[in-house]
Enzyme design. Structure first.
Site, PDB file in Angstrom:
ATOM      1  N   ASP A   1      -5.702   3.292  -3.941  1.00 51.77           N
ATOM      2  CA  ASP A   1      -5.153   2.240  -4.785  1.00 51.77           C
ATOM      3  C   ASP A   1      -6.185   1.943  -5.872  1.00 51.77           C
ATOM      4  O   ASP A   1      -7.264   2.555  -5.902  1.00 51.77           O
ATOM      5  CB  ASP A   1      -4.853   1.003  -3.932  1.00 51.77           C
ATOM      6  CG  ASP A   1      -3.761   0.131  -4.520  1.00 51.77           C
ATOM      7  OD1 ASP A   1      -3.359   0.359  -5.678  1.00 51.77           O
ATOM      8  OD2 ASP A   1      -3.307  -0.801  -3.829  1.00 51.77           O
TER       9      ASP A   1
ATOM     10  N   GLU B   1      -6.760  -1.658  -7.284  1.00 50.44           N
ATOM     11  CA  GLU B   1      -7.295  -3.014  -7.354  1.00 50.44           C
ATOM     12  C   GLU B   1      -8.637  -3.166  -6.643  1.00 50.44           C
ATOM     13  O   GLU B   1      -9.448  -4.011  -7.000  1.00 50.44           O
ATOM     14  CB  GLU B   1      -6.282  -4.012  -6.786  1.00 50.44           C
ATOM     15  CG  GLU B   1      -5.079  -4.275  -7.666  1.00 50.44           C
ATOM     16  CD  GLU B   1      -3.940  -3.293  -7.409  1.00 50.44           C
ATOM     17  OE1 GLU B   1      -2.851  -3.485  -7.966  1.00 50.44           O
ATOM     18  OE2 GLU B   1      -4.147  -2.336  -6.635  1.00 50.44           O
TER      19      GLU B   1
ATOM     20  N   HIS C   1      -1.177   3.781  -6.601  1.00 50.37           N
ATOM     21  CA  HIS C   1      -1.191   2.572  -7.421  1.00 50.37           C
ATOM     22  C   HIS C   1      -0.066   2.577  -8.442  1.00 50.37           C
ATOM     23  O   HIS C   1       0.114   3.547  -9.182  1.00 50.37           O
ATOM     24  CB  HIS C   1      -2.529   2.434  -8.143  1.00 50.37           C
ATOM     25  CG  HIS C   1      -2.554   1.298  -9.118  1.00 50.37           C
ATOM     26  ND1 HIS C   1      -2.535  -0.024  -8.708  1.00 50.37           N
ATOM     27  CD2 HIS C   1      -2.569   1.273 -10.472  1.00 50.37           C
ATOM     28  CE1 HIS C   1      -2.557  -0.809  -9.769  1.00 50.37           C
ATOM     29  NE2 HIS C   1      -2.568  -0.045 -10.854  1.00 50.37           N
TER      30      HIS C   1
ATOM     31  N   HIS D   1      -7.167  -3.618  -1.530  1.00 43.90           N
ATOM     32  CA  HIS D   1      -7.372  -5.040  -1.808  1.00 43.90           C
ATOM     33  C   HIS D   1      -6.872  -5.864  -0.633  1.00 43.90           C
ATOM     34  O   HIS D   1      -6.170  -5.351   0.253  1.00 43.90           O
ATOM     35  CB  HIS D   1      -6.610  -5.438  -3.070  1.00 43.90           C
ATOM     36  CG  HIS D   1      -5.162  -5.025  -3.029  1.00 43.90           C
ATOM     37  ND1 HIS D   1      -4.192  -5.742  -2.363  1.00 43.90           N
ATOM     38  CD2 HIS D   1      -4.539  -3.928  -3.538  1.00 43.90           C
ATOM     39  CE1 HIS D   1      -3.036  -5.127  -2.475  1.00 43.90           C
ATOM     40  NE2 HIS D   1      -3.207  -4.011  -3.185  1.00 43.90           N
TER      41      HIS D   1
ATOM     42  N   HIS E   1      -2.937  -9.348  -3.209  1.00 44.29           N
ATOM     43  CA  HIS E   1      -1.484  -9.432  -3.248  1.00 44.29           C
ATOM     44  C   HIS E   1      -0.930  -8.511  -2.170  1.00 44.29           C
ATOM     45  O   HIS E   1      -1.675  -7.733  -1.560  1.00 44.29           O
ATOM     46  CB  HIS E   1      -0.935  -9.027  -4.622  1.00 44.29           C
ATOM     47  CG  HIS E   1      -1.117  -7.576  -4.947  1.00 44.29           C
ATOM     48  ND1 HIS E   1      -2.335  -7.049  -5.352  1.00 44.29           N
ATOM     49  CD2 HIS E   1      -0.265  -6.514  -4.902  1.00 44.29           C
ATOM     50  CE1 HIS E   1      -2.207  -5.754  -5.548  1.00 44.29           C
ATOM     51  NE2 HIS E   1      -0.957  -5.390  -5.276  1.00 44.29           N
TER      52      HIS E   1
ATOM     53  N   GLU F   1      -0.769  -4.642   2.655  1.00 41.48           N
ATOM     54  CA  GLU F   1      -0.465  -3.229   2.413  1.00 41.48           C
ATOM     55  C   GLU F   1      -1.212  -2.317   3.385  1.00 41.48           C
ATOM     56  O   GLU F   1      -0.651  -1.333   3.886  1.00 41.48           O
ATOM     57  CB  GLU F   1      -0.808  -2.869   0.972  1.00 41.48           C
ATOM     58  CG  GLU F   1       0.129  -3.522  -0.034  1.00 41.48           C
ATOM     59  CD  GLU F   1      -0.302  -3.326  -1.479  1.00 41.48           C
ATOM     60  OE1 GLU F   1      -0.985  -2.316  -1.764  1.00 41.48           O
ATOM     61  OE2 GLU F   1       0.035  -4.175  -2.316  1.00 41.48           O
TER      62      GLU F   1
END
Length: 283
Positions: free
Chosen positions: A8, A10, A67, A112, A124, A142
């Site tokens: 990802d 972030e 991502h 993240h 998030h 996630e």
């Protein structure tokens, strides 16, 4: 030994703003230069994890670009030994590839923290409007959802990198034996203290190499089934839409639940409801 790396953006070193992780076609020209630098660091961190995995005994490394549009990796900056997946709308989304025969481990790079986590940069879950996901009463994000899906195929998570809060969160949920590398220390939603990118890549490579030693000793992440899943949104209009789906029950002004017989169905229903909930709030 075959491994999958889900990467990802972030949680990548140097990233602390949505501008940095927004592809120009979605974020406008302002995001262009910062996004290009961030995607290169994302690529180099994934590559560092791949190199470490090879050094630790992996013979086949598959990197899943995970991502946003899932078209962020710069292939020319990856070691020629890897395979990689790009493009979205994949059956297993961020962990596409874990279903392949012989996959022994999943590595999470650039991750993240889950939605609502204080002091975690860009925290998030999946999108900007899911406020919480609880599986059998346990809040997850996630990383947890992807770990459950990988566990459905018998694949354990052995490594995670990202901000310090995200790494601690993953280890608390999946087990502290998971090798963790924090490439930045979160200060707030939009700030962090970062390592130098080269140092971050060195640590990821070292951690990935060490994580290969866990293969065969760490168990896949699982939860009892049938499982109850609750989604809480930022607005009641999203729950309005979701409760119209057969099998979904409204449990609060902003929350709905459903049950799933296995992790694959849990994940697919989650993705469907996340899409159903994409309703305009201005009428």
């Amino acid at each position: 030994m075959k491994v999958v790396i889900s990467v990802d953006m972030e949680g990548v070193c140097g990233v602390s703003s949505w501008v940095q992780v927004s592809p120009p076609e979605f974020g406008g020209l302002v995001s262009g230069s910062e996004y290009e630098r961030a995607r290169r660091r994302m690529t180099l961190e994934a590559n560092a994890a791949a190199l470490g995995a090879f050094e630790g005994g992996a013979t086949d490394v598959l990197i899943a670009d995970s991502h946003d549009t899932m078209r962020n990796l710069i292939p020319e900056d990856l070691t020629p030994q890897v395979r990689f997946i790009s493009g979205n709308d994949r059956p297993l989304s961020m962990v596409q590839g874990v279903q392949e025969e012989g996959v022994a481990a999943l590595l999470l790079v650039g991750y993240h923290a889950r939605a609502g986590t204080p002091g975690a940069p860009l925290a998030h879950t999946w999108n900007g409007f899911i406020r919480d996901v609880r599986v059998n009463g346990v809040s997850t994000g996630e990383a947890g959802l992807n770990a459950l899906l990988a566990g459905h195929y018998g694949v354990p998570v052995v490594f995670v990198s990202g901000d310090d809060v995200a790494v601690a969160q993953v280890q608390a949920e999946l087990g502290d034996e998971v090798v963790g590398v924090a490439v930045k220390q979160g200060l707030s939603m939009f700030s962090a203290v970062h390592l130098h990118p080269v140092r971050a890549q060195e640590l990821i490579r070292e951690g990935s190499r060490a994580a290969m030693g866990l293969v065969g000793h760490v168990q896949p992440y699982r939860t009892p089934f049938p499982a109850t899943v609750q989604l809480d949104f930022d607005h009641q209009a999203r729950a309005d839409q979701c409760e119209r789906v057969p099998g979904v029950t409204r449990v609060s002004p902003v929350g709905v639940t459903y049950t799933a017989d296995n992790a694959f169905l849990l994940f697919q229903t989650f993705r469907m409801l996340a899409k159903v909930a994409e309703v305009r709030l201005n009428g």
